[in-house]
Scaffold this active site. Structure first.
Site, PDB file in Angstrom:
ATOM      1  N   HIS A  18      -3.897  -3.354   3.021  1.00 42.34           N
ATOM      2  CA  HIS A  18      -3.039  -2.385   2.305  1.00 42.34           C
ATOM      3  C   HIS A  18      -1.739  -3.097   1.931  1.00 42.34           C
ATOM      4  O   HIS A  18      -0.849  -3.260   2.760  1.00 42.34           O
ATOM      5  CB  HIS A  18      -2.739  -1.183   3.210  1.00 42.34           C
ATOM      6  N   HIS A  20       1.334  -3.741  -1.244  1.00 43.46           N
ATOM      7  CA  HIS A  20       1.947  -3.463  -2.551  1.00 43.46           C
ATOM      8  C   HIS A  20       2.582  -4.755  -3.069  1.00 43.46           C
ATOM      9  O   HIS A  20       3.484  -5.300  -2.421  1.00 43.46           O
ATOM     10  CB  HIS A  20       3.051  -2.411  -2.419  1.00 43.46           C
ATOM     11  N   LEU A  21       2.101  -5.233  -4.218  1.00 35.72           N
ATOM     12  CA  LEU A  21       2.682  -6.454  -4.802  1.00 35.72           C
ATOM     13  C   LEU A  21       3.646  -6.141  -5.936  1.00 35.72           C
ATOM     14  O   LEU A  21       4.393  -7.015  -6.368  1.00 35.72           O
ATOM     15  CB  LEU A  21       1.576  -7.369  -5.337  1.00 35.72           C
ATOM     16  N   ARG A  22       3.591  -4.886  -6.447  1.00 34.18           N
ATOM     17  CA  ARG A  22       4.384  -4.507  -7.633  1.00 34.18           C
ATOM     18  C   ARG A  22       3.928  -5.329  -8.847  1.00 34.18           C
ATOM     19  O   ARG A  22       2.849  -5.913  -8.838  1.00 34.18           O
ATOM     20  CB  ARG A  22       5.895  -4.651  -7.388  1.00 34.18           C
ATOM     21  N   ASN A  46      -0.274   1.782  -7.165  1.00 28.35           N
ATOM     22  CA  ASN A  46       0.772   2.750  -7.561  1.00 28.35           C
ATOM     23  C   ASN A  46       1.886   2.085  -8.360  1.00 28.35           C
ATOM     24  O   ASN A  46       3.048   2.117  -8.004  1.00 28.35           O
ATOM     25  CB  ASN A  46       1.339   3.485  -6.334  1.00 28.35           C
ATOM     26  N   LYS A 104      -7.910   4.818  -4.494  1.00 25.40           N
ATOM     27  CA  LYS A 104      -6.808   5.288  -3.662  1.00 25.40           C
ATOM     28  C   LYS A 104      -6.438   6.723  -3.973  1.00 25.40           C
ATOM     29  O   LYS A 104      -6.178   7.069  -5.117  1.00 25.40           O
ATOM     30  CB  LYS A 104      -5.604   4.360  -3.893  1.00 25.40           C
ATOM     31  N   HIS A 141      -3.979   8.178   1.370  1.00 26.43           N
ATOM     32  CA  HIS A 141      -2.633   8.423   1.885  1.00 26.43           C
ATOM     33  C   HIS A 141      -2.714   9.797   2.542  1.00 26.43           C
ATOM     34  O   HIS A 141      -2.713  10.814   1.856  1.00 26.43           O
ATOM     35  CB  HIS A 141      -1.586   8.399   0.769  1.00 26.43           C
ATOM     36  N   HIS A 179      -2.568   3.635   6.831  1.00 27.32           N
ATOM     37  CA  HIS A 179      -1.306   3.595   7.584  1.00 27.32           C
ATOM     38  C   HIS A 179      -1.126   4.799   8.497  1.00 27.32           C
ATOM     39  O   HIS A 179      -0.206   5.594   8.333  1.00 27.32           O
ATOM     40  CB  HIS A 179      -0.094   3.420   6.668  1.00 27.32           C
ATOM     41  N   LEU A 224       6.931   5.803   4.271  1.00 23.90           N
ATOM     42  CA  LEU A 224       6.051   6.960   4.364  1.00 23.90           C
ATOM     43  C   LEU A 224       4.635   6.509   4.670  1.00 23.90           C
ATOM     44  O   LEU A 224       4.192   5.537   4.064  1.00 23.90           O
ATOM     45  CB  LEU A 224       6.090   7.766   3.054  1.00 23.90           C
ATOM     46  N   ASP A 252       0.953  -2.268   4.572  1.00 20.73           N
ATOM     47  CA  ASP A 252       1.721  -1.358   3.716  1.00 20.73           C
ATOM     48  C   ASP A 252       3.072  -1.988   3.373  1.00 20.73           C
ATOM     49  O   ASP A 252       4.073  -1.280   3.222  1.00 20.73           O
ATOM     50  CB  ASP A 252       1.917   0.019   4.371  1.00 20.73           C
ATOM     51  N   HIS A 256      11.121  -2.835  -2.041  1.00 19.52           N
ATOM     52  CA  HIS A 256      12.037  -2.199  -3.001  1.00 19.52           C
ATOM     53  C   HIS A 256      13.295  -3.064  -2.998  1.00 19.52           C
ATOM     54  O   HIS A 256      13.686  -3.591  -1.939  1.00 19.52           O
ATOM     55  CB  HIS A 256      12.412  -0.791  -2.556  1.00 19.52           C
ATOM     56  N   ALA A 268      11.238   4.854  -0.139  1.00 23.82           N
ATOM     57  CA  ALA A 268      10.404   4.647   1.056  1.00 23.82           C
ATOM     58  C   ALA A 268       9.635   3.342   0.937  1.00 23.82           C
ATOM     59  O   ALA A 268       9.043   3.068  -0.108  1.00 23.82           O
ATOM     60  CB  ALA A 268       9.436   5.812   1.205  1.00 23.82           C
TER      61      ALA A 268
HETATM   62  C1  NCD Z   1       4.912   2.823  -0.626  1.00 22.70           C
HETATM   63  C2  NCD Z   1       5.549   2.230  -1.877  1.00 22.70           C
HETATM   64  O1  NCD Z   1       6.759   1.992  -1.881  1.00 22.70           O
HETATM   65  O2  NCD Z   1       4.831   1.979  -2.848  1.00 22.70           O
HETATM   66  N1  NCD Z   1       5.945   3.298   0.248  1.00 22.70           N
HETATM   67  C3  NCD Z   1       5.844   3.505   1.574  1.00 22.70           C
HETATM   68  O3  NCD Z   1       6.798   4.008   2.171  1.00 22.70           O
HETATM   69  N2  NCD Z   1       4.781   3.169   2.248  1.00 22.70           N
HETATM   70  C4  NCD Z   1       3.930   3.875  -1.000  1.00 22.70           C
HETATM   71  C5  NCD Z   1       3.009   4.261   0.125  1.00 22.70           C
HETATM   72  O4  NCD Z   1       2.135   3.490   0.508  1.00 22.70           O
HETATM   73  O5  NCD Z   1       3.125   5.380   0.636  1.00 22.70           O
HETATM   74 ZN    ZN Z   2       1.293   1.875   0.772  1.00 23.12          ZN
END
Ligand code: NCD
Ligand code: ZN
Length: 348
Positions: A18, A20-22, A46, A104, A141, A179, A224, A252, A256, A268
């Site tokens: 899990h 996030h690479l953006r 996302n 997802k 989620h 998560h 989150l 996860d 940011h 988050a």
């Molecule tokens: C994630 C995000 O910033 O994309 N944020 C987080 O708090 N985990 C989104 C997610 O996985 O809920």
């Molecule tokens: Zn996530």
């Protein structure tokens, strides 16, 4: 696992289930840092706009691969973002592509960039049925978004209101409860019938809600699902060290920019991809359970996803080092989880 001596630990190279690479100019740093730690990662969809089709996932995958340093063979395992309107045919295309490994579910409004998420799973029955047929997992989620439900209860309520009814209706659908943060979720996944797995992040294993809220608000601990009470953390620790193959690593890691976290309405997400293995090693050592680290980070996940276990290994060395105060994030900065603090394991 080979424990050559007390100073080093060699394990199969981990995967992150899990991540996030953006996108855009931050990809270079997020991909480089993740590729140092992991062989493969399940990439969250996302983005803005979200990755809802196999075509978009294919293009996003190419943008990720274009940022890979030449000395790694990191593999992004793509996912699609389920919406009320995802047609069953998209699931067929996803399966045929060979690059999409999960779909997802973000309940609409549950977290960062989830506005296009599912308003009710009843809108998606045909699509979920096709996933069950194709053997593509649903990555959930697991929080309800009902404004009347307290933020600390949203995961437990999700189990009763969404997860159990869904699994009754589609008993052969592969599900990953993403998560997890509560005793209720750990116990549900431990005891449930059928094909279910769960990812657990480093922050939910290391911290409880006091870390977020005592002595001031600590925005870099805000993610989150939100950090919970200590008894929940203890249940997660028990779950990952009890030799249960359903639990596996999913960081996860969700970067940011510093200013978006240290803000009157802070985003988050905790950033851990740069040192996730060291964080997990710290957890397992604290539990006297280092022998389970390899299962959790490198074996259980691939087995769940029907992937071969990696042939490469990594070595961790027992030595003190300091997590950087900040890391590059495009032209900005990201504050890593536990910035400036010391860890006792270091990836060689
Ligand atoms: C994630 C995000 O910033 O994309 N944020 C987080 O708090 N985990 C989104 C997610 O996985 O809920
Ligand atoms: Zn996530």
């Amino acid at each position: 696992m080979t424990q050559q001596n007390t100073k080093t630990l060699t394990i199969i190279q981990p995967d992150d289930f899990h991540l996030h690479l953006r996108d855009g100019k931050v990809l270079q740093s997020t991909v480089t840092q993740a590729a140092r730690q992991f062989r493969r990662a399940i990439i969250m969809p996302n983005l803005k706009p979200p990755i809802t089709t196999t075509k978009h996932a294919t293009e996003y995958r190419k943008r990720i691969l274009a940022q890979l340093p030449s000395n790694t063979d990191f593999q992004p395992l793509m996912t699609l973002y389920l919406t009320d309107n995802t047609p069953p045919e998209e699931i067929v295309r996803a399966k045929e592509s060979g690059i999409v490994h999960g779909i997802k579910l973000y309940p609409a409004g549950a977290t960062t960039n989830s506005d296009a998420g599912v308003t009710s799973l009843s809108n998606c029955i045909k699509t979920l049925d096709e996933m069950q047929k194709q053997g593509i997992p649903l990555l959930m989620h697991g929080e309800v978004t009902d404004p009347d439900v307290d933020i600390f209860d949203r995961e437990a309520v999700f189990i009763d209101k969404v997860l159990i009814p869904l699994r009754k209706m589609l008993p052969d659908l592969k599900v990953v409860f993403e998560h997890i943060t509560t005793k209720a979720a750990a116990e549900y996944v431990t005891d449930a019938e059928g094909f279910i797995g769960a990812t657990v992040t480093p922050q939910h294993l290391l911290f409880n809600r006091n870390h977020l809220l005592v002595g001031g608000i600590h925005p870099h601990y805000y993610c989150l699902p939100i950090l919970k009470r200590e008894e929940n953390r203890q249940a997660l620790l028990k779950a990952v060290t009890q030799n249960n193959r359903r639990f596996f690593a999913g960081t996860d890691s969700a970067p940011h920019a510093k200013g978006a976290k240290e803000n009157a309405c802070g985003c988050a997400g905790c950033y851990s991809a740069s040192h996730a293995i060291e964080l997990y090693a710290t957890v397992f050592e604290q539990q006297n359970a280092l022998e389970h680290l390899e299962w959790f980070t490198a074996i259980n996940g691939p087995k769940f996803y029907n992937l071969a276990v990696n042939r490469t290994t990594i070595t961790l060395e027992k030595r003190d080092w300091q997590i950087p105060e900040s890391l590059p994030f495009g032209s900005d900065k990201v504050i890593p989880l536990m910035a400036g603090e010391n860890l006792t394991w270091k990836l060689v």
